[in-house]
Write a protein that holds these residues in place. Structure first.
Motif, PDB file in Angstrom:
ATOM      1  N   ASP A 195      13.123 -13.359  -4.605  1.00  0.00           N
ATOM      2  CA  ASP A 195      14.132 -12.370  -5.010  1.00  0.00           C
ATOM      3  C   ASP A 195      15.032 -11.938  -3.856  1.00  0.00           C
ATOM      4  OD1 ASP A 195      13.104 -12.428  -7.574  1.00  0.00           O
ATOM      5  OD2 ASP A 195      11.837 -10.667  -7.288  1.00  0.00           O
ATOM      6  N   GLY A 196      15.368 -12.838  -2.943  1.00  0.00           N
ATOM      7  CA  GLY A 196      16.237 -12.496  -1.831  1.00  0.00           C
ATOM      8  C   GLY A 196      15.519 -11.892  -0.640  1.00  0.00           C
ATOM      9  N   SER A 197      14.242 -11.576  -0.773  1.00  0.00           N
ATOM     10  CA  SER A 197      13.468 -11.033   0.340  1.00  0.00           C
ATOM     11  C   SER A 197      12.696 -12.161   0.998  1.00  0.00           C
ATOM     12  CB  SER A 197      12.487  -9.973  -0.162  1.00  0.00           C
ATOM     13  OG  SER A 197      13.200  -8.894  -0.688  1.00  0.00           O
ATOM     14  N   THR A 198      12.624 -12.101   2.307  1.00  0.00           N
ATOM     15  CA  THR A 198      12.048 -13.209   3.036  1.00  0.00           C
ATOM     16  C   THR A 198      10.702 -12.883   3.683  1.00  0.00           C
ATOM     17  OG1 THR A 198      14.281 -13.938   3.524  1.00  0.00           O
ATOM     18  CG2 THR A 198      12.539 -14.931   4.806  1.00  0.00           C
ATOM     19  N   TYR A 199      10.530 -11.701   4.199  1.00  0.00           N
ATOM     20  CA  TYR A 199       9.341 -11.384   4.993  1.00  0.00           C
ATOM     21  C   TYR A 199       8.407 -10.439   4.245  1.00  0.00           C
ATOM     22  CZ  TYR A 199      11.884 -13.662   8.663  1.00  0.00           C
ATOM     23  OH  TYR A 199      12.562 -14.596   9.395  1.00  0.00           O
ATOM     24  N   TYR A 200       7.178 -10.884   4.068  1.00  0.00           N
ATOM     25  CA  TYR A 200       6.151 -10.057   3.437  1.00  0.00           C
ATOM     26  C   TYR A 200       5.323  -9.364   4.503  1.00  0.00           C
ATOM     27  CZ  TYR A 200       6.641 -11.270  -1.456  1.00  0.00           C
ATOM     28  OH  TYR A 200       7.105 -11.381  -2.736  1.00  0.00           O
ATOM     29  N   GLN A 201       5.108  -8.078   4.333  1.00  0.00           N
ATOM     30  CA  GLN A 201       4.210  -7.318   5.191  1.00  0.00           C
ATOM     31  C   GLN A 201       3.038  -6.858   4.333  1.00  0.00           C
ATOM     32  OE1 GLN A 201       7.750  -6.087   5.580  1.00  0.00           O
ATOM     33  NE2 GLN A 201       7.948  -7.684   7.095  1.00  0.00           N
ATOM     34  N   TYR A 202       1.840  -7.094   4.829  1.00  0.00           N
ATOM     35  CA  TYR A 202       0.614  -6.801   4.081  1.00  0.00           C
ATOM     36  C   TYR A 202      -0.058  -5.570   4.656  1.00  0.00           C
ATOM     37  CZ  TYR A 202       1.477 -11.459   2.372  1.00  0.00           C
ATOM     38  OH  TYR A 202       2.063 -12.558   1.798  1.00  0.00           O
ATOM     39  N   PHE A 203      -0.323  -4.583   3.797  1.00  0.00           N
ATOM     40  CA  PHE A 203      -0.991  -3.359   4.235  1.00  0.00           C
ATOM     41  C   PHE A 203      -2.463  -3.636   4.519  1.00  0.00           C
ATOM     42  CE2 PHE A 203       2.597  -1.574   1.875  1.00  0.00           C
ATOM     43  CZ  PHE A 203       2.992  -0.560   2.718  1.00  0.00           C
ATOM     44  N   PHE A 204      -2.984  -3.026   5.579  1.00  0.00           N
ATOM     45  CA  PHE A 204      -4.401  -3.151   5.907  1.00  0.00           C
ATOM     46  C   PHE A 204      -5.265  -2.239   5.041  1.00  0.00           C
ATOM     47  CE2 PHE A 204      -2.690  -4.784   9.908  1.00  0.00           C
ATOM     48  CZ  PHE A 204      -3.503  -5.881  10.093  1.00  0.00           C
ATOM     49  N   ASP A 205      -4.784  -1.043   4.740  1.00  0.00           N
ATOM     50  CA  ASP A 205      -5.600  -0.045   4.038  1.00  0.00           C
ATOM     51  C   ASP A 205      -5.224  -0.005   2.552  1.00  0.00           C
ATOM     52  OD1 ASP A 205      -7.041   2.157   3.140  1.00  0.00           O
ATOM     53  OD2 ASP A 205      -6.600   3.347   4.929  1.00  0.00           O
ATOM     54  N   PHE A 206      -5.882  -0.865   1.779  1.00  0.00           N
ATOM     55  CA  PHE A 206      -5.603  -0.959   0.346  1.00  0.00           C
ATOM     56  C   PHE A 206      -5.769   0.391  -0.336  1.00  0.00           C
ATOM     57  CE2 PHE A 206      -6.773  -1.331  -4.048  1.00  0.00           C
ATOM     58  CZ  PHE A 206      -5.903  -2.271  -4.545  1.00  0.00           C
ATOM     59  N   ASP A 207      -6.884   1.067  -0.076  1.00  0.00           N
ATOM     60  CA  ASP A 207      -7.186   2.317  -0.774  1.00  0.00           C
ATOM     61  C   ASP A 207      -6.132   3.397  -0.518  1.00  0.00           C
ATOM     62  OD1 ASP A 207      -9.495   1.266  -1.940  1.00  0.00           O
ATOM     63  OD2 ASP A 207     -10.741   1.839  -0.232  1.00  0.00           O
ATOM     64  N   ALA A 208      -5.665   3.517   0.710  1.00  0.00           N
ATOM     65  CA  ALA A 208      -4.651   4.536   1.025  1.00  0.00           C
ATOM     66  C   ALA A 208      -3.355   4.256   0.276  1.00  0.00           C
ATOM     67  CB  ALA A 208      -4.406   4.582   2.533  1.00  0.00           C
ATOM     68  N   VAL A 209      -2.927   3.000   0.267  1.00  0.00           N
ATOM     69  CA  VAL A 209      -1.687   2.639  -0.428  1.00  0.00           C
ATOM     70  C   VAL A 209      -1.855   2.823  -1.932  1.00  0.00           C
ATOM     71  CG1 VAL A 209      -0.049   0.768  -0.898  1.00  0.00           C
ATOM     72  CG2 VAL A 209      -1.014   1.043   1.405  1.00  0.00           C
ATOM     73  N   ASP A 210      -2.972   2.378  -2.473  1.00  0.00           N
ATOM     74  CA  ASP A 210      -3.215   2.486  -3.908  1.00  0.00           C
ATOM     75  C   ASP A 210      -3.219   3.951  -4.353  1.00  0.00           C
ATOM     76  OD1 ASP A 210      -3.762   0.649  -6.184  1.00  0.00           O
ATOM     77  OD2 ASP A 210      -5.544   1.913  -6.405  1.00  0.00           O
ATOM     78  N   LYS A 211      -3.878   4.797  -3.598  1.00  0.00           N
ATOM     79  CA  LYS A 211      -3.932   6.231  -3.932  1.00  0.00           C
ATOM     80  C   LYS A 211      -2.534   6.854  -3.869  1.00  0.00           C
ATOM     81  CE  LYS A 211      -6.191  10.516  -2.619  1.00  0.00           C
ATOM     82  NZ  LYS A 211      -7.138  11.168  -1.713  1.00  0.00           N
ATOM     83  N   LEU A 212      -1.791   6.506  -2.841  1.00  0.00           N
ATOM     84  CA  LEU A 212      -0.437   7.035  -2.686  1.00  0.00           C
ATOM     85  C   LEU A 212       0.456   6.615  -3.854  1.00  0.00           C
ATOM     86  CD1 LEU A 212       1.436   8.553  -0.675  1.00  0.00           C
ATOM     87  CD2 LEU A 212       2.004   6.315   0.258  1.00  0.00           C
ATOM     88  N   ILE A 213       0.405   5.352  -4.217  1.00  0.00           N
ATOM     89  CA  ILE A 213       1.243   4.844  -5.305  1.00  0.00           C
ATOM     90  C   ILE A 213       0.835   5.451  -6.640  1.00  0.00           C
ATOM     91  CG2 ILE A 213       1.735   2.741  -6.639  1.00  0.00           C
ATOM     92  CD1 ILE A 213       1.959   1.346  -3.850  1.00  0.00           C
ATOM     93  N   ARG A 214      -0.452   5.611  -6.861  1.00  0.00           N
ATOM     94  CA  ARG A 214      -0.926   6.180  -8.120  1.00  0.00           C
ATOM     95  C   ARG A 214      -0.575   7.656  -8.280  1.00  0.00           C
ATOM     96  NH1 ARG A 214      -4.235   3.158 -11.119  1.00  0.00           N
ATOM     97  NH2 ARG A 214      -4.725   1.110 -10.281  1.00  0.00           N
ATOM     98  N   GLY A 215      -0.287   8.348  -7.182  1.00  0.00           N
ATOM     99  CA  GLY A 215       0.022   9.767  -7.268  1.00  0.00           C
ATOM    100  C   GLY A 215       1.473  10.114  -7.040  1.00  0.00           C
ATOM    101  N   SER A 216       2.354   9.124  -6.946  1.00  0.00           N
ATOM    102  CA  SER A 216       3.745   9.377  -6.571  1.00  0.00           C
ATOM    103  C   SER A 216       4.727   8.830  -7.604  1.00  0.00           C
ATOM    104  CB  SER A 216       4.048   8.708  -5.225  1.00  0.00           C
ATOM    105  OG  SER A 216       3.146   9.137  -4.243  1.00  0.00           O
ATOM    106  N   ASP A 217       5.947   9.359  -7.544  1.00  0.00           N
ATOM    107  CA  ASP A 217       7.039   8.876  -8.392  1.00  0.00           C
ATOM    108  C   ASP A 217       7.951   7.909  -7.649  1.00  0.00           C
ATOM    109  OD1 ASP A 217       6.278  10.450 -10.600  1.00  0.00           O
ATOM    110  OD2 ASP A 217       7.308  12.182  -9.730  1.00  0.00           O
ATOM    111  N   ARG A 218       7.942   8.012  -6.320  1.00  0.00           N
ATOM    112  CA  ARG A 218       8.812   7.187  -5.487  1.00  0.00           C
ATOM    113  C   ARG A 218       8.175   7.086  -4.112  1.00  0.00           C
ATOM    114  NH1 ARG A 218      15.220   7.215  -4.350  1.00  0.00           N
ATOM    115  NH2 ARG A 218      14.946   8.097  -2.300  1.00  0.00           N
ATOM    116  N   ILE A 219       8.411   5.971  -3.430  1.00  0.00           N
ATOM    117  CA  ILE A 219       7.829   5.752  -2.114  1.00  0.00           C
ATOM    118  C   ILE A 219       8.899   5.206  -1.182  1.00  0.00           C
ATOM    119  CG2 ILE A 219       7.061   3.402  -2.622  1.00  0.00           C
ATOM    120  CD1 ILE A 219       4.540   3.934  -1.047  1.00  0.00           C
ATOM    121  N   GLY A 220       8.841   5.625   0.071  1.00  0.00           N
ATOM    122  CA  GLY A 220       9.723   5.096   1.106  1.00  0.00           C
ATOM    123  C   GLY A 220       8.874   4.591   2.263  1.00  0.00           C
ATOM    124  N   ILE A 221       9.237   3.438   2.800  1.00  0.00           N
ATOM    125  CA  ILE A 221       8.496   2.845   3.912  1.00  0.00           C
ATOM    126  C   ILE A 221       9.473   2.699   5.072  1.00  0.00           C
ATOM    127  CG2 ILE A 221       7.159   0.847   4.696  1.00  0.00           C
ATOM    128  CD1 ILE A 221       6.696   0.266   1.624  1.00  0.00           C
TER     129      ILE A 221
END
Length: 172
Positions: free
Chosen positions: A98-124
């Motif tokens: 989709d036009g994106s070239t570089y993938y970055q993989y998070f080390f802490d699955f649980d922290a990201v999953d919890k954040l996404i499940r409790g939020s409406d929008r995320i910025g990195i």
């Protein structure tokens, strides 16, 4: 890289190979070894949870045009309506999606999953070599519904597979 075992997933039902809900979609890769749930942003960035069927694990990643060196680990600042967190990511191989070239993989699955499940929008926030930051934003509307559906389908596939006898070391 720490990953979450799919074994903790619950629920199962039948759905098409590809489904979409408010920008979030889920599907299965062509060789049927993994399922994914993802959303793209207006800059062709992509936030993805991917579950590997054979390895029985899931991970979070984001894709962007911001270049990074494969295998390089670096910190990012993740901000949402529930708080800000410093997390670490690892740069994967360049892949055009989709036009994106570089993938970055998070080390802490649980922290990201919890954040996404409790939020409406995320910025990195990703630090750039030019003393600037690139902010990559994603809409999380309906994320939980789509992610849970994808994970239920992944678990269903895991349960269908014949059990292999493990040769892993054990401590009893």
């Amino acid at each position: 890289m720490r990953k979450l075992l799919i074994l903790a997933l619950t629920g199962a039902a039948c759905t098409p190979i590809f489904a979409q809900s408010s920008g979030w979609s889920h599907g299965q890769i062509d060789d049927k070894t993994a399922r994914w749930a993802a959303v793209s942003n207006d800059s062709n960035g992509r936030l993805t949870q991917r579950c590997e069927i054979d390895r029985e694990e899931c991970y979070w990643s984001f894709a962007t045009t911001t270049q990074c060196k494969k295998g390089a680990d670096f910190p990012v600042l993740v901000n949402s309506d529930v708080g800000s967190f410093g997390l670490s990511v690892s740069c994967g191989s360049p892949v055009m999606v989709d036009g994106s070239t570089y993938y970055q993989y998070f080390f802490d699955f649980d922290a990201v999953d919890k954040l996404i499940r409790g939020s409406d929008r995320i910025g990195i926030a990703v630090a750039l070599e030019s003393d600037n930051f690139r902010i990559i934003r994603f809409d999380l509307t309906n994320a939980v519904k789509v992610i849970d559906r994808m994970r239920a389908l992944a678990l269903e596939e895991i349960k269908k597979r014949p059990k292999k006898k493990s040769t892993r070391d054990q401590v009893l």
